[in-house]
Design an enzyme around this catalytic site. Sequence first.
Site, short mmCIF file in Angstrom:
data_model
loop_
_atom_site.label_atom_id
_atom_site.label_comp_id
_atom_site.label_asym_id
_atom_site.label_seq_id
_atom_site.Cartn_x
_atom_site.Cartn_y
_atom_site.Cartn_z
N ASN A 395 -12.41 -31.15 41.29
CA ASN A 395 -12.66 -31.86 39.98
C ASN A 395 -13.91 -31.40 39.53
OD1 ASN A 395 -13.08 -33.74 38.03
ND2 ASN A 395 -12.04 -35.52 38.89
N ASP A 396 -15.01 -31.78 40.48
CA ASP A 396 -16.28 -31.71 39.82
C ASP A 396 -16.67 -30.33 39.58
OD1 ASP A 396 -16.87 -34.50 40.12
OD2 ASP A 396 -17.35 -34.22 42.23
N VAL A 397 -16.18 -29.39 40.53
CA VAL A 397 -16.37 -27.89 40.36
C VAL A 397 -15.93 -27.18 39.03
CG1 VAL A 397 -16.74 -27.42 42.56
CG2 VAL A 397 -14.52 -27.15 41.72
#
Lengths: 469, 96
Positions: A395-397
């Site tokens: 998600n964050d990446v």
Amino acid sequence: MSSTWYSLIGLASGVAFILALKGLSHPKTARRGNLIGAAGATVATLSVFLYVTPGKDGAEAHSLPIHNLGWILGAIALGLIVGVPAARKVEMTQMPQLVALFNGVGGGAAALVAIVEYLNLGDTATTAEVIFTVFTVVVGCVSFSGSIITFMKLQELMTTRPVVFPGGRFVIAGTLVAVLGVSVWVVVALGTTPLLVLAVLSLLFGILFVLPVGGADVPIVISLLNAFTGLTVAASGYVLSSTLLIIAGTLVGASGTILTRLMAEAMGRSLFGTLFGAFTAKPQAASGTAEERPVRSGSPDDVAILLNYARRVVIVPGFGLAVAQAQHTVRELADLMISKGIDVAYGIHPVAGRMPGHMNVLLAEANVPYDQLAEMDEVNPTFGQTDVAIVIGANDVVNPAAQTTPGCPIYGMPILEVNHAGNIIFLKRSMRPGFAGIENELLYDPKTMLLFGDAKASLTKVVSALKAL
Amino acid sequence: MDAMAITSIFVLSVFVGFEVVSKVSSTLHTPLMSGANAIHGVILVGAIIVADHSENNLELGLSLAAIVLATINMVGGFVVTDRMLEMFKPKKEGQK
């Protein structure tokens, strides 16, 4: 054993540690490097049993065997009983927190060694010895309690978000001032009580220092605390007149500092910002918006059709893939697509998983060929020609907020630019935000399709749907 | 040991430490950190020395605790690093 032989063995162990770090820097020699380090450590440990290190001035030199031998061997056995199974049995997904824990106990050991030697030396300690003792106790305790907090964050025993409370920075600054003040008190006044007060304050400071660190920055902090522990080992080497401890500790301190900087660069974080985040962090409103927004969710068949007519597919694996143990199923999907003539690559973010390199370890475990693993810099320019990007448990990446939203916790972190791909498929368990706790706008993008469910179960369904086409 | 010798050892070790890891790909960051972590487990040597010096139960108890913790750090650290690196070995035997 004469002191000359003892020193030479110590020197040999020091050289082994240099070779170990050198070996660990290259994929081909890494495993051998680690074994050389282990051999050096073993030899060094055996040598202490064969040589009596002189104690404080005036204490009578005794002959071999060393005192308390039975107790010492028992304690080593206990350490082995705890440490070896933990290291052998840990799931590779939980390996980062185990490393954090190992680092913490090392820092704790260094602090204890310094305290015991201080008690033992009593009035005979020189000022320099007291200063190094104080340094070891402070930094060792910070490393111990700080590592415990990073462990709890990674194990998700506590929130992974930055913990910031009103006036927090004043509390932290106040604790730091108190630590420094008591340090001076110990050096000037000497005595057991001030030293214990110092240890407690340092433990507290370690906790306060790590609490405001957000999930994404935790690996950097672990690496930094690792370097800290190295320096405490070097400082206790001074107090104990052990060249080996000075060499080994300094090596780890120096290489750990460089490694921390490299990691911070790989993640696009400023080291300064991470370190002093504790002093600058302001309480943030929780960014998890509760409003319901439309997302496009699809079935495994929809995904299979999309993949079947793609020419190029990039798989972006994340921690969710590791948790679901889906790396083997991913490989099956990739092999199937390749057999259909589809160009497949894995886009590996440097911090995919929980630590730099963590995802490479997991995929290597699933026998994914190296040449399919593309690093971020290689794969990013190709997303324009990519028909489908499959984001599995990440998600964050891939969150474009890192590029577009100044002030969000991951702003400035390089991301995999899946938003340039023709279609994006997210395999997610739920709409819950990622480790950094930030909403991902990409989930609401019209070209995004979401496939909810456990990554492994979803992938298995996609594989069978794709086979049927 | 005299202060100058110690300072020399310290400064040279700093440079060696900087030099050996200055170029390392992000793939190896985690194993390298873990290996370095295991190396500082040699504080076990220090813990054994203070256990030998211990003159009362308090000192002995604390130094034994240090030995337990240091052993966990050192042995656990090397074992877990080896497990990570095992994954990188060249695959000749095909499927496991």
